[in-house]
Design a protein around this motif. Structure first.
Motif, short mmCIF file in Angstrom:
data_model
loop_
_atom_site.label_atom_id
_atom_site.label_comp_id
_atom_site.label_asym_id
_atom_site.label_seq_id
_atom_site.Cartn_x
_atom_site.Cartn_y
_atom_site.Cartn_z
N GLN A 1 0.84 -1.19 0.00
CA GLN A 1 0.00 0.00 0.00
C GLN A 1 0.88 1.24 0.00
N ASP A 2 0.32 2.33 -0.49
CA ASP A 2 0.96 3.64 -0.41
C ASP A 2 2.34 3.64 -1.06
N GLY B 1 1.20 -3.25 -6.55
CA GLY B 1 0.06 -3.27 -5.64
C GLY B 1 -0.82 -4.49 -5.81
#
Length: 259
Positions: free
Chosen positions: A90-91, A102
């Motif tokens: 994530q991120d 992802g």
């Protein structure tokens, strides 16, 4: 086919990456349909003597609420090994980077589950047995095509096959992704559905080099995108150490895609 590899420690191992592959299917609460599959492949990893299973997020996300993925101890056996945690990236780059990394998902197991429960089929990963590809390398992709696999209320019968590809390099702006190409004359399949999550082995360099995230087929030409194993190992390291943030540098030589 088992290949002899020397680990960083100096230990010699013989392992077959195809035996690490697993058919992705789910257990439901419907008596008439106890198991079902969206199509997809996963593979078991032995990382620093702990078991993990790697697959695609988009494969697992097709499950109905409450349905659990069934991870089997062997490729062709239905004895389940229950995962305790699902890890996803994530991120990326502070949310600024939209990348196929992802889509990578790692299933982890609690301390009661050991690599021995996978009966020497989990692929041992270290810096000598996993790495990146170079343009033109010969690749092997092993997975279960959805069209060839069968599942009903009493039987789960995956059909695994190995496909030969050639690495076409890093052809996109995504730093985690490489492309591979193959041409199949008189192919007896029309879709690559089911290869998502398949392990990719570099036959030229004799190590595991990635995981398929997507692909397509047109007039006998197959193209896949696969996540570089270099980056998957960074994720495994983060999970194994319990550090939620990973920072590293990587140099990518881009190839101009052919028309």
């Amino acid at each position: 086919m088992q290949r002899t590899q020397r680990l960083r420690s100096g230990q010699i191992v013989r392992q077959d990456f195809t035996e690490a592959a697993r058919f992705v299917f789910f257990a439901s609460d419907l008596p008439e349909f106890p198991y079902w599959t969206p199509g997809g492949t996963a593979f078991a990893i032995d990382y620093k003597a702990r078991p993990y299973v790697v697959t695609c997020r988009h494969v697992l996300d097709k499950a109905d609420k409450g349905d659990e993925p069934v991870i089997t101890d062997l490729k062709f056996r239905n004895t389940p090994v229950r995962a305790s945690c699902v890890h996803r990236v994530q991120d990326l780059d502070g949310g600024a980077l939209d990348a196929d990394m992802g889509d990578v998902t790692v299933l982890a197991f609690d301390c009661s589950v050991t690599v021995q429960q996978f009966h020497d089929t989990a692929y041992v990963v270290d810096e000598n047995t996993a790495g990146s590809s170079e343009h033109g390398d010969d690749l092997l992709v092993h997975g279960a095509l959805k069209a060839w696999s069968f599942i009903n209320e009493t039987e789960v019968s995956p059909h695994f096959s190995t496909f030969e590809f050639s690495d076409a390099g890093a052809t996109s702006e995504d730093p985690f992704i490489r492309e591979a190409v193959a041409k199949f004359a008189d192919a007896d399949f029309e879709s690559l559905a089911g290869l998502s999550g398949s392990p990719v082995f570099n036959a030229t360099r004799r190590y595991l080099c990635g995981m398929v995230v997507r692909g397509g087929m047109q007039t006998g030409i197959c193209r896949i995108r696969y996540v570089d194993m270099f980056d998957i190992v960074r994720l495994l390291e983060s999970i194994h150490t319990g550090d939620p943030r990973v920072t590293y540098t990587k140099t990518v030589k881009r190839q101009r895609p052919k028309a």
